[in-house]
Design a protein around this motif. Structure first.
Motif, PDB file in Angstrom:
ATOM      1  N   HIS B  92       0.885  -1.359  -0.064  1.00 35.39           N
ATOM      2  CA  HIS B  92      -0.007   0.223  -0.005  1.00 35.39           C
ATOM      3  C   HIS B  92       0.829   1.131   0.106  1.00 35.39           C
ATOM      4  O   HIS B  92       0.430   2.283  -0.379  1.00 35.39           O
ATOM      5  N   VAL B  93       2.163   1.180   0.605  1.00 35.25           N
ATOM      6  CA  VAL B  93       3.003   2.463   0.367  1.00 35.25           C
ATOM      7  C   VAL B  93       3.283   2.598  -1.112  1.00 35.25           C
ATOM      8  O   VAL B  93       3.127   3.829  -1.509  1.00 35.25           O
ATOM      9  N   HIS B  95       1.403   1.846  -3.603  1.00 38.74           N
ATOM     10  CA  HIS B  95       0.087   1.937  -4.073  1.00 38.74           C
ATOM     11  C   HIS B  95      -0.229   3.559  -3.995  1.00 38.74           C
ATOM     12  O   HIS B  95      -0.713   4.116  -4.878  1.00 38.74           O
ATOM     13  N   ALA B  96       0.037   4.167  -2.839  1.00 36.04           N
ATOM     14  CA  ALA B  96      -0.156   5.625  -2.700  1.00 36.04           C
ATOM     15  C   ALA B  96       0.606   6.253  -3.511  1.00 36.04           C
ATOM     16  O   ALA B  96       0.325   7.255  -4.058  1.00 36.04           O
ATOM     17  N   VAL B  97       1.895   5.855  -3.460  1.00 34.43           N
ATOM     18  CA  VAL B  97       2.954   6.595  -4.331  1.00 34.43           C
ATOM     19  C   VAL B  97       2.423   6.747  -5.694  1.00 34.43           C
ATOM     20  O   VAL B  97       2.644   7.704  -6.465  1.00 34.43           O
ATOM     21  N   LEU B  99      -0.422   6.250  -7.025  1.00 34.90           N
ATOM     22  CA  LEU B  99      -1.671   7.014  -7.255  1.00 34.90           C
ATOM     23  C   LEU B  99      -1.253   8.426  -7.423  1.00 34.90           C
ATOM     24  O   LEU B  99      -2.112   9.172  -7.965  1.00 34.90           O
ATOM     25  N   SER B 100      -0.313   8.890  -6.784  1.00 30.11           N
ATOM     26  CA  SER B 100       0.021  10.243  -6.479  1.00 30.11           C
ATOM     27  C   SER B 100       0.671  10.782  -7.743  1.00 30.11           C
ATOM     28  O   SER B 100       0.608  12.146  -8.011  1.00 30.11           O
ATOM     29  N   LEU B 101       1.210   9.937  -8.700  1.00 34.70           N
ATOM     30  CA  LEU B 101       2.042  10.511  -9.685  1.00 34.70           C
ATOM     31  C   LEU B 101       1.063  10.484 -11.039  1.00 34.70           C
ATOM     32  O   LEU B 101       0.261   9.432 -11.587  1.00 34.70           O
TER      33      LEU B 101
END
Lengths: 424, 123
Positions: B92-93, B95-97, B99-101
Motif C-alpha cells: 500500500h506504500v 500503491h499510494a505513491v 496513485l499520486s503521480l
C-alpha cells in the motif's frame, strides 16, 4: 564558478533568460548562501539536497556531534537494538555533500539583516534560512513536571540520554512493577509512538518481568492506529497493557516525583517507572525568531515551506503546523526535499514543480509483527491536505506482518542514508 | 530511444514531447549558467520526484528488504508502477505513491532513474 561577476554574465547572450533563471547570480553577489539550523531529520535532509545541487553554499548549525533517531528508539527500550545503531554523525554530509558543519547553536535570528547569531558570537549571513528545531516541551503545564522531574520521570521523547535513563529504569524495575506511560495531547511528535512503546516494553516484560503491568494514562480519547494496537495487545500481551482514555481518568493533572505517582482528576497512580511524555510545541528558536503563532507551532506555506510570519525563513519538520501531515521523520524528510527544491528555484532559477508530499511509518507491535501506513498530501487552500491514506489491517496474516517488520529494517537503513548521506 | 518506448506506455506522448522540449530548454540554461566542472545536480521534474524514492530505496541498489530500483530500465519502472497503481496489494506504500503521480510525472521519474542507472551515476 564561485565568483560569477556582472562582467561574466554580461558577456553571455540571452541575458533575459539568465535573469529569470538565476536572479541571485545576476545580482552579482556570487554563490547564494543557505544556513540551516538543526541537524535532525528535516535540517539534515534540506542541507544534503541543497548541497548536492553544488550551486549553493550550505552551512548546517548543530551543537551535537551525533543525532540519535527517535524512530526505532522504542526497539532500544525493549533491548532489541543498541543506541549506537541509531546514532549518526554529520561527517558524511560535510565530506560527500559539500556542507559546512558548525557545531554551535543559534541564539538569535536577525531576519531584517539576514544573519544568524551563534552562541559563540559569530554572525552568519544568509540569503535563505531554514529552521528545523524539532520539538520543545511545555514544561509547567502539568503541576510538578519540569526539567528536573524529567530526570526522575523521563520523557524519552528526544532520543539519547533520556532513552538511556528510561531503559535503565525498566531494567532495574522488579517483576510485578507498574510502568506508567503518560501519553500527550495532540499534536505531538510521532502519533503512534507512545503505543508502540507500550507494545515493545510489554515484549520485554513478557520475557523478563512477566508479572509487570503497563498503564497508558492518555490525554486523549482515541489514538493513531488504535484498532491495530488493541488487537496486537490482546494477541501478544493479554492482560498486560491497560489504556485509560482521558474521559475515564479526567487526564493527568499533576505528578509527584517524590512519591513516583501520577495524579488524575479521580485517581492517583503509583508507578515503579513513569514515562511522562509532556505536551509539545515548536523547538525554542522558532518562538525566539517569531516563527510561531498562538498554537506554539510554525505556520508555513505548503509549497515552499517558507514561514507565513517571517519571509525568507523556511521551517520544516516537527515544528510546523498547518495541515494534515503528522509530525514524523518521514514527513520531515519529505517536506525538506520540497523545501530544498523551492529554495533552489528561488536562488538559482531552477525549475519548481508542485511538491509531492508523503508519509509512511513502520510501527512495531512485536519484533516480528509490524504495521505500516502510507499517506499522500497536496497543498490546498494554503494548507497541507491528505489526498490518500492506506494502513495495514487487523487480521492480516503473520507472514504479512513479518514481512512488514523485515521491510522496516531495510527502510531504516535506506532512509538514514538518504538523510545523513552514506550508502548513496 | 527510451523516451520513444515509454511514451506509448503512459499514452501521453504529447505531454512528454512538451516536457522534453522544456527539459532541453532547462539544459540549455544549465549549460549557460554552469559552464565549468562543478555542474549542478539534475533538478528536472523526474529528479525531484525521484528524490522521494530515496526515502525508502537505497539509490546504490543495495539494501536488503526494500526491493532495489537502481538498475531497473525505464519500461520496467513504468510497468511496475502501473501495477502498483492498479492494486493496493502487495504494497500500500507503493500503491499510494503510484496513485499520486500523473502519467507524465511517472514517465519523467522512470526516465530519470533509468538514465541515471545507465550512466552509472549516483544521485
Amino acid at each position: 564558478m564561485t565568483d560569477w561577476t556582472r562582467r561574466q554574465i554580461g558577456g553571455l547572450a540571452g541575458g533575459a533568460l539568465l535573469a529569470v533563471a538565476a536572479p541571485h547570480i545576476v545580482r552579482g553577489r556570487g554563490r547564494a548562501k543557505v544556513v540551516v539550523i538543526g541537524g535532525g531529520i528535516g535540517g539534515a535532509t534540506v542541507a544534503r539536497y541543497l548541497g548536492d545541487m553544488k550551486s549553493i553554499d550550505v552551512t548546517l548549525l548543530e551543537p551535537n556531534s551525533t543525532h540519535v533517531t527517535c524512530f526505532f528508539s522504542n526497539l532500544y527500550l525493549a533491548g532489541l537494538r543498541s543506541l549506537a545503531s541509531l546514532s549518526f554523525g554529520l561527517e558524511t554530509l560535510a565530506e560527500d555533500h559539500g556542507i559546512t558543519i558548525i557545531r554551535d547553536s543559534a541564539v538569535a535570528i536577525d531576519s531584517g539583516g539576514k544573519a544568524v547569531e551563534l552562541r559563540g558570537g559569530t554572525k552568519l549571513p544568509y540569503d535563505r534560512l531554514v529552521v528545523a528545531p524539532g520539538i520543545a516541551f511545555k514544561f509547567g503545564e502539568i503541576e510538578g513536571y519540569d526539567e528536573a522531574a524529567a530526570k526522575i520521570m523521563p520523557h524519552a521523547w528526544i532520543a539519547g540520554p533520556q532513552s538511556e535513563l528510561l531503559r535503565r529504569q525498566l531494567e532495574s524495575m522488579e517483576d510485578g512493577g507498574v510502568f506508567v506511560i503518560a501519553a500527550p495531547p495532540n499534536p505531538f511528535r510521532c502519533p503512534p509512538a507512545p503505543y508502540e512503546r507500550a507494545s515493545l516494553v510489554a515484549y520485554y516484560f513478557k520475557q523478563f518481568k512477566p508479572k509487570s503491568k503497563i498503564l497508558i494514562v492518555d490525554a486523549k480519547d482515541q489514538f493513531s492506529g488504535q484498532e491495530l494496537f488493541q488487537d496486537a495487545w490482546s494477541r501478544h500481551y493479554p492482560g498486560m497493557i491497560e489504556w485509560l482514555p482521558s474521559h475515564f481518568t479526567g487526564a493527568i493533572k499533576a505528578v509527584d516525583v517524590a512519591a513516583r505517582s501520577v495524579v488524575t482528576e479521580g485517581e492517583t497512580f503509583r508507578a515503579a517507572v513513569t514515562n511522562f511524555i509532556p505536551a509539545q510545541k515548536a523547538g525554542l528558536i522558532g518562538e525566539k525568531a517569531g516563527l510561531t503563532d498562538a498554537s506554539g507551532w510554525c505556520p508555513v506555506d505548503p509549497v515552499t515551506f517558507e514561514s507565513t510570519l517571517q519571509p525568507g525563513i523556511h521551517v520544516v519538520g516537527d515544528s510546523i503546523i498547518g495541515g494534515d501531515m503528522p509530525k514524523s521523520a518521514f514527513s520531515a524528510n519529505s517536506q525538506a526535499k520540497a523545501c530544498a527544491f523551492a529554495i533552489a528555484a528561488s536562488l538559482t532559477g531552477s525549475p519548481q514543480f508542485p511538491p509531492h508530499l508523503f508519509n509512511s511509518c513502520y510501527t512495531f507491535l512485536a519484533p516480528d509483527d509490524a504495521f505500516t501506513n502510507a499517506l499522500t498530501f497536496a497543498p490546498e487552500g494554503g494548507r497541507i491536505k491528505t489526498v490518500k491514506m492506506f494502513i495495514s489491517k487487523v487480521g492480516e496474516s503473520a507472514e504479512v506482518r513479518r514481512r512488514t517488520a523485515h521491510h522496516a529494517m531495510g527502510w531504516y537503513s535506506a532512509f538514514t542514508a538518504d538523510v545523513f548521506g552514506g550508502g548513496s | 530511444m527510451k523516451r520513444q518506448r515509454a511514451a506509448p506506455i503512459v499514452s501521453r506522448a504529447k505531454g512528454l514531447a512538451a516536457e522534453i522540449r522544456w527539459l532541453l530548454s532547462i539544459s540549455l540554461s544549465a549549460i549557460l549558467l554552469f559552464p565549468e566542472s562543478s555542474a549542478p545536480a539534475d533538478v528536472s521534474q523526474g529528479a525531484q520526484i525521484a528524490a522521494t524514492c530515496a526515502s525508502c530505496h537505497d539509490p546504490t541498489g543495495g539494501g536488503q528488504a526494500i526491493p532495489p530500483i537502481a538498475s531497473l530500465d525505464e519500461q520496467a519502472i513504468v510497468k511496475a508502477m502501473l501495477a502498483f497503481r492498479a492494486s493496493e496489494s502487495p504494497s500500500h506504500v507503493m500503491h499510494a505513491v503510484a496513485l499520486s503521480l500523473s502519467d507524465d510525472e511517472l514517465a519523467a521519474t522512470a526516465r530519470y532513474l533509468a538514465d541515471r542507472a545507465s550512466a552509472g551515476r549516483q544521485p
